[in-house]
Design a protein around this motif. Sequence first.
Motif, PDB file in Angstrom:
ATOM      1  N   LEU A  34      76.765 -11.184 179.560  1.00 56.68           N
ATOM      2  CA  LEU A  34      77.875 -10.566 180.264  1.00 56.68           C
ATOM      3  C   LEU A  34      78.497  -9.529 179.342  1.00 56.68           C
ATOM      4  O   LEU A  34      78.914  -9.844 178.219  1.00 56.68           O
ATOM      5  N   LEU A  35      78.526  -8.280 179.794  1.00 58.44           N
ATOM      6  CA  LEU A  35      79.185  -7.202 179.059  1.00 58.44           C
ATOM      7  C   LEU A  35      80.588  -7.012 179.623  1.00 58.44           C
ATOM      8  O   LEU A  35      80.807  -7.154 180.838  1.00 58.44           O
ATOM      9  N   LEU A  36      81.525  -6.650 178.759  1.00 62.50           N
ATOM     10  CA  LEU A  36      82.901  -6.479 179.197  1.00 62.50           C
ATOM     11  C   LEU A  36      83.649  -5.584 178.221  1.00 62.50           C
ATOM     12  O   LEU A  36      83.203  -5.352 177.093  1.00 62.50           O
ATOM     13  N   LEU A  37      84.801  -5.089 178.662  1.00 60.42           N
ATOM     14  CA  LEU A  37      85.688  -4.302 177.825  1.00 60.42           C
ATOM     15  C   LEU A  37      86.971  -5.090 177.582  1.00 60.42           C
ATOM     16  O   LEU A  37      87.478  -5.761 178.490  1.00 60.42           O
ATOM     17  N   ARG A  38      87.478  -4.997 176.360  1.00 59.34           N
ATOM     18  CA  ARG A  38      88.742  -5.642 176.016  1.00 59.34           C
ATOM     19  C   ARG A  38      89.241  -5.042 174.714  1.00 59.34           C
ATOM     20  O   ARG A  38      88.466  -4.797 173.786  1.00 59.34           O
ATOM     21  N   SER A  39      90.552  -4.806 174.638  1.00 59.32           N
ATOM     22  CA  SER A  39      91.122  -4.299 173.394  1.00 59.32           C
ATOM     23  C   SER A  39      91.376  -5.461 172.435  1.00 59.32           C
ATOM     24  O   SER A  39      91.168  -6.629 172.768  1.00 59.32           O
ATOM     25  N   ALA A  40      91.880  -5.136 171.246  1.00 54.07           N
ATOM     26  CA  ALA A  40      92.032  -6.141 170.199  1.00 54.07           C
ATOM     27  C   ALA A  40      93.288  -6.979 170.354  1.00 54.07           C
ATOM     28  O   ALA A  40      93.460  -7.960 169.617  1.00 54.07           O
ATOM     29  N   GLY A  41      94.181  -6.615 171.261  1.00 50.23           N
ATOM     30  CA  GLY A  41      95.403  -7.384 171.399  1.00 50.23           C
ATOM     31  C   GLY A  41      96.357  -6.767 172.384  1.00 50.23           C
ATOM     32  O   GLY A  41      96.091  -5.708 172.973  1.00 50.23           O
ATOM     33  N   PRO A  42      97.517  -7.390 172.574  1.00 50.60           N
ATOM     34  CA  PRO A  42      98.437  -6.979 173.646  1.00 50.60           C
ATOM     35  C   PRO A  42      99.094  -5.627 173.446  1.00 50.60           C
ATOM     36  O   PRO A  42      99.645  -5.069 174.392  1.00 50.60           O
ATOM     37  N   ARG A  43      99.037  -5.075 172.221  1.00 48.51           N
ATOM     38  CA  ARG A  43      99.621  -3.757 171.980  1.00 48.51           C
ATOM     39  C   ARG A  43      98.573  -2.739 171.559  1.00 48.51           C
ATOM     40  O   ARG A  43      98.921  -1.680 171.035  1.00 48.51           O
ATOM     41  N   ASP A  44      97.341  -3.067 171.805  1.00 45.11           N
ATOM     42  CA  ASP A  44      96.236  -2.161 171.497  1.00 45.11           C
ATOM     43  C   ASP A  44      95.695  -1.609 172.811  1.00 45.11           C
ATOM     44  O   ASP A  44      95.158  -2.359 173.633  1.00 45.11           O
ATOM     45  N   ASP A  47      90.167   0.083 174.377  1.00 45.52           N
ATOM     46  CA  ASP A  47      89.204  -0.937 174.775  1.00 45.52           C
ATOM     47  C   ASP A  47      87.925  -0.855 173.958  1.00 45.52           C
ATOM     48  O   ASP A  47      87.387   0.237 173.713  1.00 45.52           O
ATOM     49  N   ARG A  48      87.415  -2.025 173.577  1.00 51.47           N
ATOM     50  CA  ARG A  48      86.155  -2.178 172.855  1.00 51.47           C
ATOM     51  C   ARG A  48      85.110  -2.764 173.798  1.00 51.47           C
ATOM     52  O   ARG A  48      85.455  -3.384 174.810  1.00 51.47           O
ATOM     53  N   ASP A  64      83.348  -0.460 168.670  1.00 51.82           N
ATOM     54  CA  ASP A  64      84.779  -0.363 168.403  1.00 51.82           C
ATOM     55  C   ASP A  64      85.128   1.112 168.235  1.00 51.82           C
ATOM     56  O   ASP A  64      84.661   1.761 167.298  1.00 51.82           O
ATOM     57  N   PRO A  65      85.939   1.690 169.130  1.00 57.92           N
ATOM     58  CA  PRO A  65      86.275   3.118 169.018  1.00 57.92           C
ATOM     59  C   PRO A  65      86.882   3.494 167.672  1.00 57.92           C
ATOM     60  O   PRO A  65      86.645   4.596 167.168  1.00 57.92           O
ATOM     61  N   ALA A  66      87.661   2.597 167.074  1.00 53.51           N
ATOM     62  CA  ALA A  66      88.299   2.916 165.791  1.00 53.51           C
ATOM     63  C   ALA A  66      87.269   3.111 164.684  1.00 53.51           C
ATOM     64  O   ALA A  66      87.502   3.868 163.734  1.00 53.51           O
ATOM     65  N   GLN A  67      86.129   2.443 164.777  1.00 57.62           N
ATOM     66  CA  GLN A  67      85.077   2.608 163.779  1.00 57.62           C
ATOM     67  C   GLN A  67      84.184   3.803 164.097  1.00 57.62           C
ATOM     68  O   GLN A  67      83.680   4.467 163.195  1.00 57.62           O
ATOM     69  N   LEU A  68      83.992   4.071 165.383  1.00 53.02           N
ATOM     70  CA  LEU A  68      83.097   5.162 165.773  1.00 53.02           C
ATOM     71  C   LEU A  68      83.746   6.528 165.564  1.00 53.02           C
ATOM     72  O   LEU A  68      83.072   7.477 165.146  1.00 53.02           O
ATOM     73  N   ALA A  94      94.206   2.682 180.215  1.00 51.44           N
ATOM     74  CA  ALA A  94      93.793   2.239 178.883  1.00 51.44           C
ATOM     75  C   ALA A  94      93.023   3.361 178.196  1.00 51.44           C
ATOM     76  O   ALA A  94      92.444   4.239 178.837  1.00 51.44           O
ATOM     77  N   ARG A  95      93.006   3.322 176.873  1.00 53.56           N
ATOM     78  CA  ARG A  95      92.254   4.306 176.098  1.00 53.56           C
ATOM     79  C   ARG A  95      90.985   3.664 175.556  1.00 53.56           C
ATOM     80  O   ARG A  95      90.609   2.578 175.962  1.00 53.56           O
ATOM     81  N   GLY A  96      90.329   4.353 174.632  1.00 49.78           N
ATOM     82  CA  GLY A  96      89.089   3.815 174.088  1.00 49.78           C
ATOM     83  C   GLY A  96      87.949   4.013 175.061  1.00 49.78           C
ATOM     84  O   GLY A  96      87.815   5.062 175.696  1.00 49.78           O
TER      85      GLY A  96
END
Length: 698
Positions: A34-44, A47-48, A64-68, A94-96
Amino acid sequence: MTVDDHFLALSAATGRFSYGAPRAFSFSADGERLLLLRSAGPRDAHDRLWQLDLTTGQEHLLADPAQLLPGRTGDPADLPPAERRLRERTRLFARGIGSFAATPDGHTAVFALDGRLFRARREGVEPIPAAGPVFDPRPNADGSAIAYVCADALHLTGREQPLSPADGARWGVAEFAAAEELGRHRGHWWAPDGRAVLAARVDESALPLRHFADPAHPDRPAESFAYPQAGGPNADVQLWVLGLDGMGAPPAEGWGRVRLDWDAESYPYVCAADWDESGEILLTVADRLQQRVLLLGADPATGKTVELSRTEDACWVDDLPGTPARLPGGALLTSADTPDGAARALALDGRLLTPADVQVRRVVGRLGGRLLIEATDGDPADQQVLAVDPADGSLERLTAGPGLHCALAAGESLLLISTTPDGTSRRVLRAGRAVELADLSEPLPYPVRPRLARLTELGLPSAVVFPRDHRAGERLPVLLDVYGGPGFQAVVNEPRRWQLRQWWADQGFAVVTVDNRGTPFVSPAFSKAVFRGFSQVTLDDQVAGLLALGEREPDLDLGRVAVRGWSYGGYLAAMAVLRRPDLFHAASAGAGPTDFRTYDTAYTERYLGLPQEHPEVYQADCLLPDAPSLSRPLLLIHGLADDNVHPSHTLRLSAALHAAGRPHSVLPLPGISHLTPEGSNELMVAAELAFLRSALGL
């Protein structure tokens, strides 16, 4: 009385309590991943991309967009225009990583990030060279090639020249009407064997242009795009099979390009398209008024089409996701209303499959030999997941209790998402084992318990939210928080929907919500009561519902009633004070389509018909002639970058009010679209509160 700034700040910082929640689920065909999108937390907000291995129950971070792209903020200004508009059409703020596409085995996923192309596998993620800013990348079956859109042309990785011809049209994209109103957000599809791509060719040259300039930045050039206005031309949409040779080399000029042939003049809307496993192409087309919908089978070698099924309705054919479709063995699944108009049903080869006490909302897919559906079999505020045996129509409920229950299935795996008044759970069931998906979103601050009721002889769904410290016998001013338009249900047993309403209630209001006729999921007859006319039905029902609630709830002070709404709700809010000032004493009207003659074709004509044929209908539903009758405080709000309901709707009503000498207030939102992202909604409601308190003398 002060404004509760804490809630508004928390709502803005957490994406209205959505950041950190998993979304955009995609199963592998065998149901093992199962593939999915989710950010790292409630204020992030970024999406990864994650992969859940259902054989082990382990999650793996794929991208992870922050690494890419280190240091990138994901600002919408960095996105290609097509990507920004897709996010607007899908209501995504959402961003990312906004979306992705995966191979059938789920081992490879591709996505665009700030216009750059990436391919992700368990062993790592890699950037892929592209012709320019990338939109809507999609891999072939084994992930070795990726089709994507750049500068309105369809490209293939590894090729310097576009796959589509340079003919002035837009290739591989969904036009505005499809993306905003028909539920189709894509414009190209790989053949199962990877030897061809089905592509939409969109010619918008006949459409008028809508222009957007940012008054806060007069140094920036205006942006324009083609808009299909009611009664005017639509985009010319064709479907072409673009053949490939071997590993993706282009075919010889003039060879391997086949146009699908159907009566596009009679059926101009392409509602859906895809390849069948056999290699045949299936497409769903509709006539302009959406009273006839056809499922067609197309031969990709010749482009010839044959009619497989036909669905007709004297008003309009409501979209039922998952239909029409051809099941294994060749049976045709379509939507159908029960003869008395009481239920939305499924039909198999023309035979009603579901009973009159089940309102079918969506066909999810297949689970084993049964159809998986989302439906209402009781209170329309609830949605359940059911399995239907196509052989005999027998039903099994897979969920229970109040709430909004959704599903996704593949192979032997079933994803159930249950959003209930007590919270949200997301779990995957496979071979008797349950795997809970991590939810990192902010806990909802309010345990809201709206008082639900069905009102009048029409059974109008309604809800009242009182302040948390309310004491019986304390009479409260009323805030009607309204939408009221087709296609959206406001009274739903889903707790996130009620958070802002509870905030409004805690500011000293009894907050009322009513779903009038025209809104979905009560019955087809209930929804179609607005055929050839919005205004009278929706306003009459809101008035009847409010008066009925006043009799049931003695703490509602109907001598102090305000109304607020956005989009169709903004239209209804403005109409309420213009046409019924005896009951509505103040209004905040956001982004309302004040004159449907300048709204889009697919939505407006579905309900009102063509303005050339029914001018009296459009005149009756237009608010501009009502301007001289304004006698109550009215706040008009509009984002100046709104490409759905153009700001001219609000500005023209304001001009009519000025011409009539009627005082009113206008709140322009520079740079804000119909979506009101990134805290703008929270700032706006604070301004609404100040206005409505003043207007009601609170």
